[in-house]
Design a protein around this motif. Sequence first.
Motif, PDB file in Angstrom:
ATOM      1  N   VAL A   1       0.849  -1.193   0.000  1.00 44.50           N
ATOM      2  CA  VAL A   1       0.000   0.000   0.000  1.00 44.50           C
ATOM      3  C   VAL A   1       0.886   1.245   0.000  1.00 44.50           C
ATOM      4  CG1 VAL A   1      -1.727   1.299   1.315  1.00 44.50           C
ATOM      5  CG2 VAL A   1      -1.863  -1.192   1.197  1.00 44.50           C
ATOM      6  N   GLY A   2       0.520   2.219  -0.821  1.00 45.33           N
ATOM      7  CA  GLY A   2       1.309   3.444  -0.922  1.00 45.33           C
ATOM      8  C   GLY A   2       2.436   3.377  -1.931  1.00 45.33           C
ATOM      9  N   SER A   3       2.477   2.306  -2.740  1.00 41.81           N
ATOM     10  CA  SER A   3       3.506   2.198  -3.782  1.00 41.81           C
ATOM     11  C   SER A   3       3.220   3.188  -4.915  1.00 41.81           C
ATOM     12  CB  SER A   3       3.539   0.779  -4.357  1.00 41.81           C
ATOM     13  OG  SER A   3       3.894  -0.166  -3.376  1.00 41.81           O
ATOM     14  N   ALA A   4       4.275   3.572  -5.623  1.00 37.58           N
ATOM     15  CA  ALA A   4       4.112   4.480  -6.760  1.00 37.58           C
ATOM     16  C   ALA A   4       3.366   3.786  -7.895  1.00 37.58           C
ATOM     17  CB  ALA A   4       5.478   4.959  -7.248  1.00 37.58           C
ATOM     18  N   ILE A   5       2.396   4.476  -8.470  1.00 33.02           N
ATOM     19  CA  ILE A   5       1.631   3.938  -9.590  1.00 33.02           C
ATOM     20  C   ILE A   5       1.454   5.019 -10.648  1.00 33.02           C
ATOM     21  CG2 ILE A   5       0.359   2.159  -8.322  1.00 33.02           C
ATOM     22  CD1 ILE A   5      -1.940   4.140  -8.015  1.00 33.02           C
ATOM     23  N   LEU A   6       1.163   4.589 -11.865  1.00 33.06           N
ATOM     24  CA  LEU A   6       0.812   5.495 -12.952  1.00 33.06           C
ATOM     25  C   LEU A   6      -0.691   5.382 -13.194  1.00 33.06           C
ATOM     26  CD1 LEU A   6       3.699   4.716 -15.482  1.00 33.06           C
ATOM     27  CD2 LEU A   6       3.535   6.653 -13.920  1.00 33.06           C
ATOM     28  N   LEU A   7      -1.374   6.509 -13.135  1.00 35.13           N
ATOM     29  CA  LEU A   7      -2.819   6.555 -13.366  1.00 35.13           C
ATOM     30  C   LEU A   7      -3.038   7.078 -14.778  1.00 35.13           C
ATOM     31  CD1 LEU A   7      -3.714   8.221  -9.960  1.00 35.13           C
ATOM     32  CD2 LEU A   7      -3.924   5.800 -10.531  1.00 35.13           C
ATOM     33  N   ILE A   8      -3.580   6.221 -15.636  1.00 32.84           N
ATOM     34  CA  ILE A   8      -3.714   6.556 -17.053  1.00 32.84           C
ATOM     35  C   ILE A   8      -5.183   6.514 -17.457  1.00 32.84           C
ATOM     36  CG2 ILE A   8      -3.103   5.864 -19.408  1.00 32.84           C
ATOM     37  CD1 ILE A   8      -0.524   4.687 -18.296  1.00 32.84           C
ATOM     38  N   GLU A   9      -5.624   7.563 -18.144  1.00 31.12           N
ATOM     39  CA  GLU A   9      -6.948   7.584 -18.754  1.00 31.12           C
ATOM     40  C   GLU A   9      -6.770   7.774 -20.256  1.00 31.12           C
ATOM     41  OE1 GLU A   9      -9.694  10.360 -17.124  1.00 31.12           O
ATOM     42  OE2 GLU A   9      -9.731   9.420 -15.143  1.00 31.12           O
ATOM     43  N   ARG A  10      -7.489   6.975 -21.039  1.00 32.67           N
ATOM     44  CA  ARG A  10      -7.323   7.042 -22.486  1.00 32.67           C
ATOM     45  C   ARG A  10      -8.669   6.886 -23.182  1.00 32.67           C
ATOM     46  NH1 ARG A  10      -3.112   2.974 -24.809  1.00 32.67           N
ATOM     47  NH2 ARG A  10      -4.766   1.439 -24.587  1.00 32.67           N
ATOM     48  N   THR A  11      -8.907   7.744 -24.156  1.00 29.01           N
ATOM     49  CA  THR A  11     -10.067   7.625 -25.024  1.00 29.01           C
ATOM     50  C   THR A  11      -9.564   7.329 -26.426  1.00 29.01           C
ATOM     51  OG1 THR A  11     -11.243   9.267 -23.682  1.00 29.01           O
ATOM     52  CG2 THR A  11     -12.180   8.723 -25.833  1.00 29.01           C
ATOM     53  N   THR A  12     -10.075   6.247 -27.021  1.00 28.76           N
ATOM     54  CA  THR A  12      -9.621   5.790 -28.335  1.00 28.76           C
ATOM     55  C   THR A  12     -10.687   6.099 -29.383  1.00 28.76           C
ATOM     56  OG1 THR A  12      -8.392   4.016 -27.249  1.00 28.76           O
ATOM     57  CG2 THR A  12      -8.729   3.817 -29.619  1.00 28.76           C
ATOM     58  N   PHE A  13     -10.246   6.516 -30.576  1.00 28.06           N
ATOM     59  CA  PHE A  13     -11.150   6.956 -31.638  1.00 28.06           C
ATOM     60  C   PHE A  13     -10.932   6.140 -32.912  1.00 28.06           C
ATOM     61  CE2 PHE A  13     -10.497  10.413 -28.735  1.00 28.06           C
ATOM     62  CZ  PHE A  13     -11.712  11.085 -28.660  1.00 28.06           C
ATOM     63  N   ASP A  14     -12.010   6.027 -33.713  1.00 29.74           N
ATOM     64  CA  ASP A  14     -11.903   5.352 -34.998  1.00 29.74           C
ATOM     65  C   ASP A  14     -11.641   6.373 -36.113  1.00 29.74           C
ATOM     66  OD1 ASP A  14     -14.310   6.615 -35.551  1.00 29.74           O
ATOM     67  OD2 ASP A  14     -15.529   4.791 -35.421  1.00 29.74           O
ATOM     68  N   VAL A  15     -11.673   5.919 -37.360  1.00 24.74           N
ATOM     69  CA  VAL A  15     -11.349   6.799 -38.484  1.00 24.74           C
ATOM     70  C   VAL A  15     -12.412   7.867 -38.715  1.00 24.74           C
ATOM     71  CG1 VAL A  15      -9.865   5.183 -39.717  1.00 24.74           C
ATOM     72  CG2 VAL A  15     -12.349   5.108 -40.065  1.00 24.74           C
ATOM     73  N   ASP A  16     -13.592   7.661 -38.141  1.00 29.55           N
ATOM     74  CA  ASP A  16     -14.662   8.660 -38.266  1.00 29.55           C
ATOM     75  C   ASP A  16     -14.653   9.646 -37.100  1.00 29.55           C
ATOM     76  OD1 ASP A  16     -15.687   7.545 -40.659  1.00 29.55           O
ATOM     77  OD2 ASP A  16     -16.685   5.979 -39.473  1.00 29.55           O
ATOM     78  N   ASP A  17     -13.581   9.598 -36.316  1.00 23.81           N
ATOM     79  CA  ASP A  17     -13.430  10.488 -35.159  1.00 23.81           C
ATOM     80  C   ASP A  17     -14.485  10.220 -34.086  1.00 23.81           C
ATOM     81  OD1 ASP A  17     -11.879  12.459 -33.880  1.00 23.81           O
ATOM     82  OD2 ASP A  17     -13.376  13.997 -34.340  1.00 23.81           O
ATOM     83  N   GLU A  18     -14.969   8.961 -34.033  1.00 21.13           N
ATOM     84  CA  GLU A  18     -15.937   8.574 -33.018  1.00 21.13           C
ATOM     85  C   GLU A  18     -15.220   7.823 -31.890  1.00 21.13           C
ATOM     86  OE1 GLU A  18     -19.217   9.120 -32.623  1.00 21.13           O
ATOM     87  OE2 GLU A  18     -19.097  10.483 -34.348  1.00 21.13           O
ATOM     88  N   PRO A  19     -15.480   8.176 -30.628  1.00 17.66           N
ATOM     89  CA  PRO A  19     -14.845   7.447 -29.525  1.00 17.66           C
ATOM     90  C   PRO A  19     -15.409   6.037 -29.397  1.00 17.66           C
ATOM     91  CG  PRO A  19     -16.433   9.031 -28.677  1.00 17.66           C
ATOM     92  CD  PRO A  19     -16.341   9.276 -30.159  1.00 17.66           C
ATOM     93  N   ILE A  20     -14.528   5.066 -29.245  1.00 17.93           N
ATOM     94  CA  ILE A  20     -14.968   3.672 -29.159  1.00 17.93           C
ATOM     95  C   ILE A  20     -14.631   3.034 -27.817  1.00 17.93           C
ATOM     96  CG2 ILE A  20     -14.839   3.277 -31.643  1.00 17.93           C
ATOM     97  CD1 ILE A  20     -12.126   1.930 -31.157  1.00 17.93           C
ATOM     98  N   GLU A  21     -13.721   3.641 -27.059  1.00 15.94           N
ATOM     99  CA  GLU A  21     -13.369   3.070 -25.756  1.00 15.94           C
ATOM    100  C   GLU A  21     -12.845   4.174 -24.851  1.00 15.94           C
ATOM    101  OE1 GLU A  21     -10.222  -0.148 -23.788  1.00 15.94           O
ATOM    102  OE2 GLU A  21      -9.608   1.252 -25.356  1.00 15.94           O
ATOM    103  N   PHE A  22     -13.241   4.077 -23.581  1.00 11.95           N
ATOM    104  CA  PHE A  22     -12.634   4.895 -22.537  1.00 11.95           C
ATOM    105  C   PHE A  22     -12.111   3.939 -21.480  1.00 11.95           C
ATOM    106  CE2 PHE A  22     -12.936   6.906 -18.338  1.00 11.95           C
ATOM    107  CZ  PHE A  22     -12.055   7.955 -18.524  1.00 11.95           C
TER     108      PHE A  22
END
Length: 244
Positions: free
Chosen positions: A205-226
């Motif tokens: 507990v209390g270890s260093a972590i990386l918190l990552i948020e990512r939104t991925t888009f397709d070729v039509d500029d539509e988000p497909i995953e968060f």
Amino acid sequence: MLNKHIPIPLYYQLKEKLSAAILQGELPPGALLPSERELSDHYEISRMTVRQALGEMVKEGLLVREQGKGTFVAEPKIAQGLLKLTSFSEDMRSRGLKPDSQVRAVYVQNANAHVASALRLSRSGESQQVIIYERVRLADQKPMAYEISHLPLRRFPELEHETLHSASLYTLLEEKYGLTIRYARQTIEVGLSRPAESEILGIPVGSAILLIERTTFDVDDEPIEFVKSVYRGDRYKLYAELHR
């Protein structure tokens, strides 16, 4: 032995000697180091000097301390590039590691405001429902990250029946749903692990972590995953090649 007749501090000499042993494979990942007392007696230096050397190596990620067990050689960190969009599975395979996943949960629910905004979902009805995958990502059977992926149900109605153990989600979306993934927007923060995350990833507990948020888009500029991810800070480092 260490040279006490030169101006280089003894703790630094010990640190360099141990670092060289790690680099040359004399101390492999997971190896237990001798105790502070044993190192102190062997090199004829104070325990405070030994403690300083080991502390510096822990800060640099070369060693890890485990309460009640001792000090161990750390597993080598995986360098994660910031300029190319790849899945976890693709990334691990490119490094010669075997990717896998422990699927903790798969369910459908209404997206909260943050997720709905990221995926551009309407505010009412079934169009706000998302499929959620909670997965522990593994490399060579060792936990590396904890991911919670959100995908719009209206677009991927059959996805909740996919197991996604060793499979790449991106490959599945491309092959089964005919998507072409174009780009993603990602934020990265540094944090400290909470009890639940620590238990999942096998870290104190209390270890260093990386918190990552990512939104991925397709070729039509539509988000497909968060996706929200927690990566082990002791196993990852980030890199980018920058040009002026």
